[in-house]
Design an enzyme around this catalytic site. Structure first.
Site, mmCIF file in Angstrom:
data_model
loop_
_atom_site.group_PDB
_atom_site.id
_atom_site.type_symbol
_atom_site.label_atom_id
_atom_site.label_comp_id
_atom_site.label_asym_id
_atom_site.label_seq_id
_atom_site.Cartn_x
_atom_site.Cartn_y
_atom_site.Cartn_z
ATOM 1 N N PRO A 1 -10.989 -8.347 5.251
ATOM 2 C CA PRO A 1 -10.787 -9.019 4.231
ATOM 3 C C PRO A 1 -9.534 -9.178 3.169
ATOM 4 C CG PRO A 1 -10.702 -6.054 3.918
ATOM 5 C CD PRO A 1 -11.347 -7.267 5.849
ATOM 6 N N ASN A 2 -10.058 -10.408 2.289
ATOM 7 C CA ASN A 2 -8.951 -10.809 1.568
ATOM 8 C C ASN A 2 -7.859 -12.453 2.589
ATOM 9 O OD1 ASN A 2 -9.373 -9.339 -0.823
ATOM 10 N ND2 ASN A 2 -8.487 -7.629 0.585
ATOM 11 N N ARG B 1 -2.912 -16.032 -2.054
ATOM 12 C CA ARG B 1 -2.525 -14.209 -1.704
ATOM 13 C C ARG B 1 -1.378 -14.402 -1.176
ATOM 14 N NH1 ARG B 1 -4.917 -9.989 2.853
ATOM 15 N NH2 ARG B 1 -4.117 -8.324 1.516
ATOM 16 N N TYR C 1 2.676 -13.371 2.354
ATOM 17 C CA TYR C 1 1.613 -13.968 3.169
ATOM 18 C C TYR C 1 2.050 -15.015 3.178
ATOM 19 C CZ TYR C 1 -0.813 -9.457 2.406
ATOM 20 O OH TYR C 1 -0.768 -8.636 2.865
ATOM 21 N N ASN D 1 -6.670 -8.879 12.905
ATOM 22 C CA ASN D 1 -6.222 -9.115 10.912
ATOM 23 C C ASN D 1 -7.452 -8.082 10.677
ATOM 24 O OD1 ASN D 1 -4.736 -7.959 9.441
ATOM 25 N ND2 ASN D 1 -3.710 -10.220 9.006
ATOM 26 N N ALA E 1 -6.688 -4.965 5.103
ATOM 27 C CA ALA E 1 -7.002 -3.027 4.617
ATOM 28 C C ALA E 1 -7.883 -2.262 5.446
ATOM 29 C CB ALA E 1 -6.809 -3.353 3.079
ATOM 30 N N HIS F 1 -6.503 0.277 7.801
ATOM 31 C CA HIS F 1 -5.555 1.630 7.689
ATOM 32 C C HIS F 1 -6.851 3.008 6.765
ATOM 33 C CE1 HIS F 1 -2.541 -0.933 7.389
ATOM 34 N NE2 HIS F 1 -3.149 -1.116 6.363
ATOM 35 N N ASP G 1 -14.160 2.627 16.419
ATOM 36 C CA ASP G 1 -14.986 3.064 17.729
ATOM 37 C C ASP G 1 -15.524 1.690 18.283
ATOM 38 O OD1 ASP G 1 -14.414 5.690 17.613
ATOM 39 O OD2 ASP G 1 -16.776 5.858 15.415
ATOM 40 N N GLU H 1 -4.081 -6.190 17.850
ATOM 41 C CA GLU H 1 -3.966 -5.644 15.999
ATOM 42 C C GLU H 1 -3.321 -6.587 15.836
ATOM 43 O OE1 GLU H 1 -3.575 -1.989 15.511
ATOM 44 O OE2 GLU H 1 -3.305 -2.385 13.073
ATOM 45 N N HIS I 1 -0.782 -8.242 11.743
ATOM 46 C CA HIS I 1 -0.417 -8.217 11.009
ATOM 47 C C HIS I 1 0.260 -9.142 10.508
ATOM 48 C CE1 HIS I 1 -2.776 -4.674 10.440
ATOM 49 N NE2 HIS I 1 -2.145 -3.747 11.399
ATOM 50 N N ILE I 2 0.108 -10.265 9.958
ATOM 51 C CA ILE I 2 1.427 -11.634 8.996
ATOM 52 C C ILE I 2 2.711 -10.573 8.299
ATOM 53 C CG2 ILE I 2 1.735 -13.311 7.441
ATOM 54 C CD1 ILE I 2 -1.819 -12.972 7.564
ATOM 55 N N SER I 3 2.253 -9.298 8.108
ATOM 56 C CA SER I 3 3.561 -8.361 6.718
ATOM 57 C C SER I 3 3.948 -7.957 8.149
ATOM 58 C CB SER I 3 3.040 -8.121 5.982
ATOM 59 O OG SER I 3 2.291 -7.337 6.332
ATOM 60 N N ARG J 1 6.294 -1.758 3.855
ATOM 61 C CA ARG J 1 5.439 -2.041 2.492
ATOM 62 C C ARG J 1 5.352 -0.559 2.566
ATOM 63 N NH1 ARG J 1 0.919 -6.622 3.170
ATOM 64 N NH2 ARG J 1 1.632 -5.696 1.422
ATOM 65 N N ARG K 1 0.731 1.517 4.395
ATOM 66 C CA ARG K 1 -0.038 0.813 5.420
ATOM 67 C C ARG K 1 0.686 0.762 6.459
ATOM 68 N NH1 ARG K 1 -1.609 -3.806 1.838
ATOM 69 N NH2 ARG K 1 -1.220 -3.964 0.140
HETATM 70 C C1 DQA Z 1 -2.067 -7.365 6.695
HETATM 71 C C2 DQA Z 1 -2.041 -5.882 5.629
HETATM 72 C C3 DQA Z 1 -2.632 -4.472 5.772
HETATM 73 O O1 DQA Z 1 -1.969 -3.907 5.053
HETATM 74 C C4 DQA Z 1 -3.466 -5.218 4.507
HETATM 75 O O2 DQA Z 1 -3.765 -4.659 3.727
HETATM 76 C C5 DQA Z 1 -4.023 -6.997 4.352
HETATM 77 C C6 DQA Z 1 -2.941 -7.898 5.215
HETATM 78 C C7 DQA Z 1 -1.094 -8.396 6.939
HETATM 79 O O3 DQA Z 1 -1.828 -9.311 7.890
HETATM 80 O O4 DQA Z 1 0.063 -8.092 7.080
HETATM 81 O O5 DQA Z 1 -4.580 -7.593 3.773
HETATM 82 O O6 DQA Z 1 -2.899 -6.674 7.429
#
Ligand code: DQA
Length: 139
Positions: A10-11, A18, A23, A72, A75, A78, A85, A96, A98-100, A105, A109
């Site tokens: 998502p997002n 964004r 990001y 990725n 959210a 979390h 599963d 897994e 994550h960009i950040s 943070r 997270r």
């Molecule tokens: C994220 C970190 C997550 O906490 C956040 O909800 C995202 C992006 C990252 O790539 O840093 O949507 O997965």
């Protein structure tokens, strides 16, 4: 040719627009082109959805035939036992990403529901996190 599936949750369709301070300014489409050019001997497929069940469907669809999945989960990382599963249910290794750096943070997270089901975790290197995951899977 090795086949890898990137799955963005998502997002992440809004990358480039964004929260650029967190990001970055690059769209995922632009980054994907760079990545594909850098690894011409790999097939790199990409899927994005804002819907949890669709991410699960994509893991099921690719998780028995691809050489690896770069996930990725945004959210849902979390919150989602269902994604945990799904990762456990398939054969392909899942990394897994994550960009950040999620550990620097907000407190919420810091916990990932999916890390324990994944082969490894890469966080905090900007979009480069995807390339690092790809290199890990290639090797
Ligand atoms: C994220 C970190 C997550 O906490 C956040 O909800 C995202 C992006 C990252 O790539 O840093 O949507 O997965």
């Amino acid at each position: 040719m090795k086949k890898f599936q990137i799955i963005n949750g998502p997002n992440l369709n809004l990358l480039g627009k964004r929260e650029p301070a967190v990001y970055g300014n690059t769209s995922f489409e632009a980054y994907l082109e760079v990545l594909r050019n850098r690894y011409p001997s790999c097939e790199i497929d990409c899927y994005q959805s804002n819907v949890e069940g669709e991410l699960i469907d994509k893991i099921h669809e690719t998780g028995f035939s691809y050489d690896g999945i770069i996930l990725n989960a945004g959210a849902y990382t979390h919150t989602s036992v269902a994604l945990h599963d799904a990762i456990k249910a398939v054969e392909s290794p899942v990394v897994e990403v994550h960009i950040s750096n999620v550990h620097t943070r907000e407190e919420f997270r810091r916990h990932s529901m999916i890390s324990a089901a994944c082969k490894g975790v890469i966080a905090g290197f900007g979009l480069k996190s995807y390339e690092l995951a790809l290199v890990a899977l290639i090797n």
